[in-house]
Design an enzyme around this catalytic site. Structure first.
Site, PDB file in Angstrom:
ATOM      1  CB  SER A 155      -0.800   0.081   1.400  1.00 26.41           C
ATOM      2  OG  SER A 155      -1.291   1.365   1.478  1.00 26.41           O
ATOM      3  CE1 TYR A 169      -4.124  -2.267   5.478  1.00 22.59           C
ATOM      4  CE2 TYR A 169      -3.378   0.069   4.863  1.00 22.59           C
ATOM      5  CZ  TYR A 169      -3.793  -1.271   4.716  1.00 22.59           C
ATOM      6  OH  TYR A 169      -4.089  -1.323   3.261  1.00 22.59           O
TER       7      TYR A 169
HETATM    8  P1  NDP Z   1     -11.720  -5.868   0.288  1.00 19.95           P
HETATM    9  O1  NDP Z   1     -12.189  -5.808   1.781  1.00 19.95           O
HETATM   10  O2  NDP Z   1     -12.610  -5.648  -0.678  1.00 19.95           O
HETATM   11  O3  NDP Z   1     -10.793  -7.335  -0.088  1.00 19.95           O
HETATM   12  C1  NDP Z   1     -10.386  -8.202   1.072  1.00 19.95           C
HETATM   13  C2  NDP Z   1     -10.127  -9.478   0.647  1.00 19.95           C
HETATM   14  O4  NDP Z   1      -9.452 -10.039   1.907  1.00 19.95           O
HETATM   15  C3  NDP Z   1     -11.665 -10.394   0.794  1.00 19.95           C
HETATM   16  O5  NDP Z   1     -11.641 -10.954  -0.564  1.00 19.95           O
HETATM   17  C4  NDP Z   1     -11.425 -10.886   1.983  1.00 19.95           C
HETATM   18  O6  NDP Z   1     -12.566 -12.150   1.743  1.00 19.95           O
HETATM   19  C5  NDP Z   1     -10.187 -11.177   2.057  1.00 19.95           C
HETATM   20  N1  NDP Z   1      -9.889 -11.743   3.249  1.00 19.95           N
HETATM   21  C6  NDP Z   1      -9.781 -10.823   4.456  1.00 19.95           C
HETATM   22  N2  NDP Z   1      -9.482 -11.654   5.475  1.00 19.95           N
HETATM   23  C7  NDP Z   1      -9.144 -13.009   5.213  1.00 19.95           C
HETATM   24  C8  NDP Z   1      -8.532 -14.178   5.727  1.00 19.95           C
HETATM   25  N3  NDP Z   1      -8.456 -14.135   7.112  1.00 19.95           N
HETATM   26  N4  NDP Z   1      -8.319 -14.955   5.015  1.00 19.95           N
HETATM   27  C9  NDP Z   1      -8.584 -15.067   3.685  1.00 19.95           C
HETATM   28  N5  NDP Z   1      -9.124 -13.812   3.113  1.00 19.95           N
HETATM   29  C10 NDP Z   1      -9.393 -12.971   3.668  1.00 19.95           C
HETATM   30  O7  NDP Z   1     -10.238  -5.188   0.175  1.00 19.95           O
HETATM   31  P2  NDP Z   1      -9.190  -4.737  -1.024  1.00 19.95           P
HETATM   32  O8  NDP Z   1      -9.744  -5.524  -2.225  1.00 19.95           O
HETATM   33  O9  NDP Z   1      -9.101  -3.304  -1.070  1.00 19.95           O
HETATM   34  O10 NDP Z   1      -7.854  -5.261  -0.351  1.00 19.95           O
HETATM   35  C11 NDP Z   1      -6.967  -6.325  -0.954  1.00 19.95           C
HETATM   36  C12 NDP Z   1      -5.680  -5.880  -0.662  1.00 19.95           C
HETATM   37  O11 NDP Z   1      -5.340  -4.487  -1.211  1.00 19.95           O
HETATM   38  C13 NDP Z   1      -5.636  -5.828   1.008  1.00 19.95           C
HETATM   39  O12 NDP Z   1      -4.137  -6.231   1.187  1.00 19.95           O
HETATM   40  C14 NDP Z   1      -5.285  -4.301   1.070  1.00 19.95           C
HETATM   41  O13 NDP Z   1      -4.597  -3.962   2.170  1.00 19.95           O
HETATM   42  C15 NDP Z   1      -4.703  -3.850  -0.249  1.00 19.95           C
HETATM   43  N6  NDP Z   1      -4.940  -2.375  -0.497  1.00 19.95           N
HETATM   44  C16 NDP Z   1      -6.164  -1.902  -0.897  1.00 19.95           C
HETATM   45  C17 NDP Z   1      -6.481  -0.604  -1.017  1.00 19.95           C
HETATM   46  C18 NDP Z   1      -7.408  -0.037  -1.294  1.00 19.95           C
HETATM   47  O14 NDP Z   1      -7.766   1.270  -1.085  1.00 19.95           O
HETATM   48  N7  NDP Z   1      -8.555  -0.517  -1.512  1.00 19.95           N
HETATM   49  C19 NDP Z   1      -4.858   0.494  -1.095  1.00 19.95           C
HETATM   50  C20 NDP Z   1      -3.763  -0.249  -0.693  1.00 19.95           C
HETATM   51  C21 NDP Z   1      -3.669  -1.690  -0.480  1.00 19.95           C
HETATM   52  P3  NDP Z   1     -13.356 -12.943   2.915  1.00 19.95           P
HETATM   53  O15 NDP Z   1     -13.742 -11.873   3.674  1.00 19.95           O
HETATM   54  O16 NDP Z   1     -14.293 -13.420   1.990  1.00 19.95           O
HETATM   55  O17 NDP Z   1     -12.311 -13.795   3.601  1.00 19.95           O
END
Ligand code: NDP
Length: 259
Positions: A155, A169
């Site tokens: 990020s 974070y």
């Molecule tokens: P979302 O919250 O939309 O997606 C997060 C995903 O992670 C979901 O599919 C969730 O699925 C999964 N997840 C969470 N906990 C677990 C777990 N314990 N085991 C398996 N899967 C898990 O957020 P984003 O798509 O934005 O995030 C994706 C990545 O991008 C993250 O690492 C985030 O930190 C990073 N990021 C995002 C930014 C943004 O602005 N959106 C900016 C910078 C980085 P489920 O709940 O079904 O398990």
């Protein structure tokens, strides 16, 4: 004189993504879901992982109905056993893994003085240890194949401390960058490592905070978020490079975002 290719010849050339087996954690929403769609449309065979199996199953149905290849594993990345099962399942089904996208993540924003240590634990478990379990499971596969590509989602909060509120974070995302660079250095040669550092991207991430004031701040900050397709295109760019080109870091953010 160079012979120029016809449009048909260019279109028939491999995009270096088609046929690749790509495992994506956190594929049930946001960046992971959209990246799965994008890569499947480019011909990748995608292996989807997250906890919400119903969402993964719906995505598998959508991608396969469109002619793509996709399977799903219910996976909690905080369980090393479940991550091992995911990686083994991908190998059993498709015979190899070309790319692992360590994308699952949680952003729970709150002041340190609130000492929400349960949320600190969850972010460390998902964002750092979950990623490491992915590395531990996939690295032997990549070494045996003598090829493979880790794509780790950090990020801009891993470049600059997002404080107050995002300190833990940010700590997890600084760790993702450190681990990715060490990984690249230690296992390079035939294995590629890419770190993607996005700014505000539209997804469910902004709802991850239980501290109401922080949550309101983040939701407001995300007014200018860019679509998840922007990250999917960056990931595809890293994958499609020839095997001897390792795109190590990509930083992208909304043009209007200062942080
Ligand atoms: P979302 O919250 O939309 O997606 C997060 C995903 O992670 C979901 O599919 C969730 O699925 C999964 N997840 C969470 N906990 C677990 C777990 N314990 N085991 C398996 N899967 C898990 O957020 P984003 O798509 O934005 O995030 C994706 C990545 O991008 C993250 O690492 C985030 O930190 C990073 N990021 C995002 C930014 C943004 O602005 N959106 C900016 C910078 C980085 P489920 O709940 O079904 O398990």
């Amino acid at each position: 004189m160079a012979k120029y290719k016809t449009t048909d010849e260019v279109l028939s050339m491999s995009n270096n993504i088609s046929g690749k087996v790509v495992v994506i954690t956190g594929a049930s929403s946001g960046l992971g879901e959209v990246t799965a769609r994008h890569l499947a449309a480019l011909g990748a065979r995608v292996v989807l992982a997250a906890r919400r199996k119903d969402k993964l199953d719906a995505l598998v149905a959508e991608l396969t109905n469109a002619g793509g290849q996709a399977i799903a594993y219910q996976t909690d990345v905080t369980s090393q056993e479940e991550v091992k099962t995911l990686i083994q399942g991908a190998v059993d089904t498709y015979g190899r893994i070309d790319v692992l996208i360590n994308n699952a993540g949680l952003m729970a924003i709150a002041p340190l003085s609130d000492t929400r240590t349960d949320e600190w634990d969850r972010m460390i478990d998902i964002n750092i240890k979950g990623l490491l379990y992915g590395v531990a499971a996939a690295l032997p596969v990549f070494q045996k194949q003598n090829s493979g590509h880790f794509i780790n989602i950090a990020s801009v909060a891993g470049l600059k401390v997002f404080s107050p509120g995002g300190t833990v974070y940010s700590g997890t995302k600084f760790a993702v960058r450190a681990i990715s660079e060490g990984l690249r250095h230690e296992v390079g040669g035939s294995i590629r490592t890419t770190t993607i550092e996005p700014g505000a991207v539209d997804s469910e991430l902004k709802f991850g905070s239980t501290h109401q004031q922080s949550r309101d701040f983040v939701v407001d900050f995300y007014k200018h978020a860019i679509p998840a397709e922007s990250v999917a295109r960056a990931i595809a760019f890293a994958i499609e490079q020839p095997a001897d080109v390792d795109i190590n870091e990509i930083v992208l953010r909304p043009t209007v975002q200062e942080f």
